[in-house]
Scaffold this motif. Sequence first.
Motif, PDB file in Angstrom:
ATOM      1  N   ASN A  21       0.812  -1.221   0.000  1.00  0.00           N
ATOM      2  CA  ASN A  21       0.000   0.000   0.000  1.00  0.00           C
ATOM      3  C   ASN A  21       0.845   1.270   0.000  1.00  0.00           C
ATOM      4  OD1 ASN A  21      -2.450  -1.504   0.101  1.00  0.00           O
ATOM      5  ND2 ASN A  21      -2.125  -1.796   2.292  1.00  0.00           N
ATOM      6  N   VAL A  22       1.888   1.277  -0.801  1.00  0.00           N
ATOM      7  CA  VAL A  22       2.778   2.431  -0.891  1.00  0.00           C
ATOM      8  C   VAL A  22       2.153   3.450  -1.855  1.00  0.00           C
ATOM      9  CG1 VAL A  22       5.093   3.196  -1.506  1.00  0.00           C
ATOM     10  CG2 VAL A  22       4.761   0.941  -0.477  1.00  0.00           C
ATOM     11  N   PRO A  23       2.008   4.705  -1.423  1.00  0.00           N
ATOM     12  CA  PRO A  23       1.443   5.736  -2.299  1.00  0.00           C
ATOM     13  C   PRO A  23       2.318   5.967  -3.538  1.00  0.00           C
ATOM     14  CG  PRO A  23       1.530   6.505  -0.015  1.00  0.00           C
ATOM     15  CD  PRO A  23       2.274   5.208  -0.074  1.00  0.00           C
ATOM     16  N   ASP A  24       1.694   6.401  -4.621  1.00  0.00           N
ATOM     17  CA  ASP A  24       2.389   6.573  -5.901  1.00  0.00           C
ATOM     18  C   ASP A  24       3.604   7.489  -5.804  1.00  0.00           C
ATOM     19  OD1 ASP A  24       0.652   4.868  -7.154  1.00  0.00           O
ATOM     20  OD2 ASP A  24      -0.639   6.454  -7.956  1.00  0.00           O
ATOM     21  N   ASP A  25       3.517   8.582  -5.056  1.00  0.00           N
ATOM     22  CA  ASP A  25       4.655   9.502  -4.966  1.00  0.00           C
ATOM     23  C   ASP A  25       5.847   8.854  -4.266  1.00  0.00           C
ATOM     24  OD1 ASP A  25       3.148   9.584  -2.594  1.00  0.00           O
ATOM     25  OD2 ASP A  25       3.865  11.598  -2.086  1.00  0.00           O
ATOM     26  N   GLU A  26       5.591   8.022  -3.266  1.00  0.00           N
ATOM     27  CA  GLU A  26       6.679   7.306  -2.588  1.00  0.00           C
ATOM     28  C   GLU A  26       7.284   6.242  -3.504  1.00  0.00           C
ATOM     29  OE1 GLU A  26       6.039   5.960   1.445  1.00  0.00           O
ATOM     30  OE2 GLU A  26       4.628   7.605   1.793  1.00  0.00           O
ATOM     31  N   VAL A  27       6.448   5.602  -4.307  1.00  0.00           N
ATOM     32  CA  VAL A  27       6.944   4.619  -5.265  1.00  0.00           C
ATOM     33  C   VAL A  27       7.893   5.307  -6.233  1.00  0.00           C
ATOM     34  CG1 VAL A  27       6.311   3.095  -7.189  1.00  0.00           C
ATOM     35  CG2 VAL A  27       4.940   3.095  -5.094  1.00  0.00           C
ATOM     36  N   GLN A  28       7.501   6.475  -6.736  1.00  0.00           N
ATOM     37  CA  GLN A  28       8.360   7.202  -7.673  1.00  0.00           C
ATOM     38  C   GLN A  28       9.696   7.565  -7.028  1.00  0.00           C
ATOM     39  OE1 GLN A  28       7.892   7.524 -10.876  1.00  0.00           O
ATOM     40  NE2 GLN A  28       9.931   8.414 -10.967  1.00  0.00           N
ATOM     41  N   ASP A  29       9.680   7.986  -5.757  1.00  0.00           N
ATOM     42  CA  ASP A  29      10.922   8.292  -5.048  1.00  0.00           C
ATOM     43  C   ASP A  29      11.816   7.055  -4.945  1.00  0.00           C
ATOM     44  OD1 ASP A  29      10.185  10.916  -4.686  1.00  0.00           O
ATOM     45  OD2 ASP A  29       9.579  10.661  -2.586  1.00  0.00           O
ATOM     46  N   LEU A  30      11.214   5.923  -4.622  1.00  0.00           N
ATOM     47  CA  LEU A  30      11.987   4.689  -4.494  1.00  0.00           C
ATOM     48  C   LEU A  30      12.579   4.250  -5.835  1.00  0.00           C
ATOM     49  CD1 LEU A  30       9.630   2.746  -2.081  1.00  0.00           C
ATOM     50  CD2 LEU A  30      11.924   3.566  -1.550  1.00  0.00           C
ATOM     51  N   VAL A  31      11.818   4.422  -6.897  1.00  0.00           N
ATOM     52  CA  VAL A  31      12.294   4.038  -8.221  1.00  0.00           C
ATOM     53  C   VAL A  31      13.435   4.938  -8.675  1.00  0.00           C
ATOM     54  CG1 VAL A  31      11.639   3.950 -10.675  1.00  0.00           C
ATOM     55  CG2 VAL A  31      10.129   2.979  -8.939  1.00  0.00           C
ATOM     56  N   SER A  32      13.356   6.223  -8.367  1.00  0.00           N
ATOM     57  CA  SER A  32      14.324   7.169  -8.918  1.00  0.00           C
ATOM     58  C   SER A  32      15.563   7.395  -8.053  1.00  0.00           C
ATOM     59  CB  SER A  32      13.645   8.513  -9.187  1.00  0.00           C
ATOM     60  OG  SER A  32      13.186   9.082  -7.979  1.00  0.00           O
ATOM     61  N   MET A  33      15.499   7.070  -6.757  1.00  0.00           N
ATOM     62  CA  MET A  33      16.637   7.395  -5.879  1.00  0.00           C
ATOM     63  C   MET A  33      17.088   6.180  -5.076  1.00  0.00           C
ATOM     64  SD  MET A  33      15.712  11.208  -4.526  1.00  0.00           S
ATOM     65  CE  MET A  33      14.104  10.804  -3.855  1.00  0.00           C
ATOM     66  N   ASN A  34      18.318   5.731  -5.337  1.00  0.00           N
ATOM     67  CA  ASN A  34      18.872   4.585  -4.635  1.00  0.00           C
ATOM     68  C   ASN A  34      18.990   4.844  -3.130  1.00  0.00           C
ATOM     69  OD1 ASN A  34      20.047   1.917  -4.622  1.00  0.00           O
ATOM     70  ND2 ASN A  34      21.982   2.912  -4.188  1.00  0.00           N
ATOM     71  N   ASP A  35      19.383   6.060  -2.732  1.00  0.00           N
ATOM     72  CA  ASP A  35      19.504   6.381  -1.300  1.00  0.00           C
ATOM     73  C   ASP A  35      18.190   6.168  -0.571  1.00  0.00           C
ATOM     74  OD1 ASP A  35      22.134   7.032  -1.676  1.00  0.00           O
ATOM     75  OD2 ASP A  35      21.811   9.204  -1.652  1.00  0.00           O
ATOM     76  N   THR A  36      17.096   6.507  -1.233  1.00  0.00           N
ATOM     77  CA  THR A  36      15.773   6.316  -0.623  1.00  0.00           C
ATOM     78  C   THR A  36      15.487   4.835  -0.428  1.00  0.00           C
ATOM     79  OG1 THR A  36      15.006   8.334  -1.702  1.00  0.00           O
ATOM     80  CG2 THR A  36      13.322   6.868  -0.847  1.00  0.00           C
ATOM     81  N   ARG A  37      15.875   4.019  -1.412  1.00  0.00           N
ATOM     82  CA  ARG A  37      15.676   2.561  -1.267  1.00  0.00           C
ATOM     83  C   ARG A  37      16.515   2.013  -0.124  1.00  0.00           C
ATOM     84  NH1 ARG A  37      15.942   2.860  -7.050  1.00  0.00           N
ATOM     85  NH2 ARG A  37      18.114   2.191  -7.016  1.00  0.00           N
ATOM     86  N   GLU A  38      17.786   2.426  -0.063  1.00  0.00           N
ATOM     87  CA  GLU A  38      18.677   1.926   0.988  1.00  0.00           C
ATOM     88  C   GLU A  38      18.155   2.276   2.376  1.00  0.00           C
ATOM     89  OE1 GLU A  38      22.465   3.598   0.086  1.00  0.00           O
ATOM     90  OE2 GLU A  38      22.809   2.266  -1.610  1.00  0.00           O
ATOM     91  N   ASP A  39      17.562   3.448   2.517  1.00  0.00           N
ATOM     92  CA  ASP A  39      17.045   3.889   3.817  1.00  0.00           C
ATOM     93  C   ASP A  39      15.898   3.015   4.319  1.00  0.00           C
ATOM     94  OD1 ASP A  39      18.889   5.928   3.820  1.00  0.00           O
ATOM     95  OD2 ASP A  39      17.454   7.483   3.186  1.00  0.00           O
ATOM     96  N   GLN A  40      15.255   2.269   3.439  1.00  0.00           N
ATOM     97  CA  GLN A  40      14.107   1.442   3.826  1.00  0.00           C
ATOM     98  C   GLN A  40      14.517   0.153   4.528  1.00  0.00           C
ATOM     99  OE1 GLN A  40      11.103   2.905   3.357  1.00  0.00           O
ATOM    100  NE2 GLN A  40      12.411   4.532   2.555  1.00  0.00           N
ATOM    101  N   ILE A  41      15.740  -0.296   4.319  1.00  0.00           N
ATOM    102  CA  ILE A  41      16.186  -1.588   4.844  1.00  0.00           C
ATOM    103  C   ILE A  41      16.591  -1.441   6.302  1.00  0.00           C
ATOM    104  CG2 ILE A  41      17.803  -3.511   4.513  1.00  0.00           C
ATOM    105  CD1 ILE A  41      15.793  -2.930   2.172  1.00  0.00           C
ATOM    106  N   THR A  42      16.011  -2.281   7.149  1.00  0.00           N
ATOM    107  CA  THR A  42      16.327  -2.284   8.571  1.00  0.00           C
ATOM    108  C   THR A  42      16.932  -3.636   8.950  1.00  0.00           C
ATOM    109  OG1 THR A  42      14.171  -3.140   9.254  1.00  0.00           O
ATOM    110  CG2 THR A  42      14.391  -0.734   9.049  1.00  0.00           C
ATOM    111  N   GLU A  43      17.400  -3.734  10.158  1.00  0.00           N
ATOM    112  CA  GLU A  43      18.000  -4.976  10.642  1.00  0.00           C
ATOM    113  C   GLU A  43      17.025  -6.150  10.542  1.00  0.00           C
ATOM    114  OE1 GLU A  43      19.848  -6.364  14.837  1.00  0.00           O
ATOM    115  OE2 GLU A  43      20.545  -4.420  14.086  1.00  0.00           O
ATOM    116  N   ASP A  44      15.738  -5.888  10.720  1.00  0.00           N
ATOM    117  CA  ASP A  44      14.736  -6.951  10.642  1.00  0.00           C
ATOM    118  C   ASP A  44      14.606  -7.551   9.240  1.00  0.00           C
ATOM    119  OD1 ASP A  44      14.169  -6.580  13.325  1.00  0.00           O
ATOM    120  OD2 ASP A  44      12.487  -5.230  12.938  1.00  0.00           O
TER     121      ASP A  44
END
Length: 62
Positions: A21-44
């Motif tokens: 249920n990720v909003p479209d604007d957040e999806v676009q951020d994740l697709v376009s910016m690697n730093d944003t994707r990396e920030d999503q990964i946690t120890e879990d």
Amino acid sequence: MGKTIILTGKAVVNFRKVMKNVPDDEVQDLVSMNDTREDQITEDDLLDIEWIHDDVTIKVKE
């Protein structure tokens, strides 16, 4: 009395993150910016160690 050993190094790990249920604007951020994707990964999200770098340092404390 026993000693404390501290091993420090780098490892490559596998991970898996499911985001629903990720909003479209957040999806676009994740697709376009690697730093944003990396920030999503946690120890879990970490699954297992793929390999450990050869340079593992050791410190022995009394």
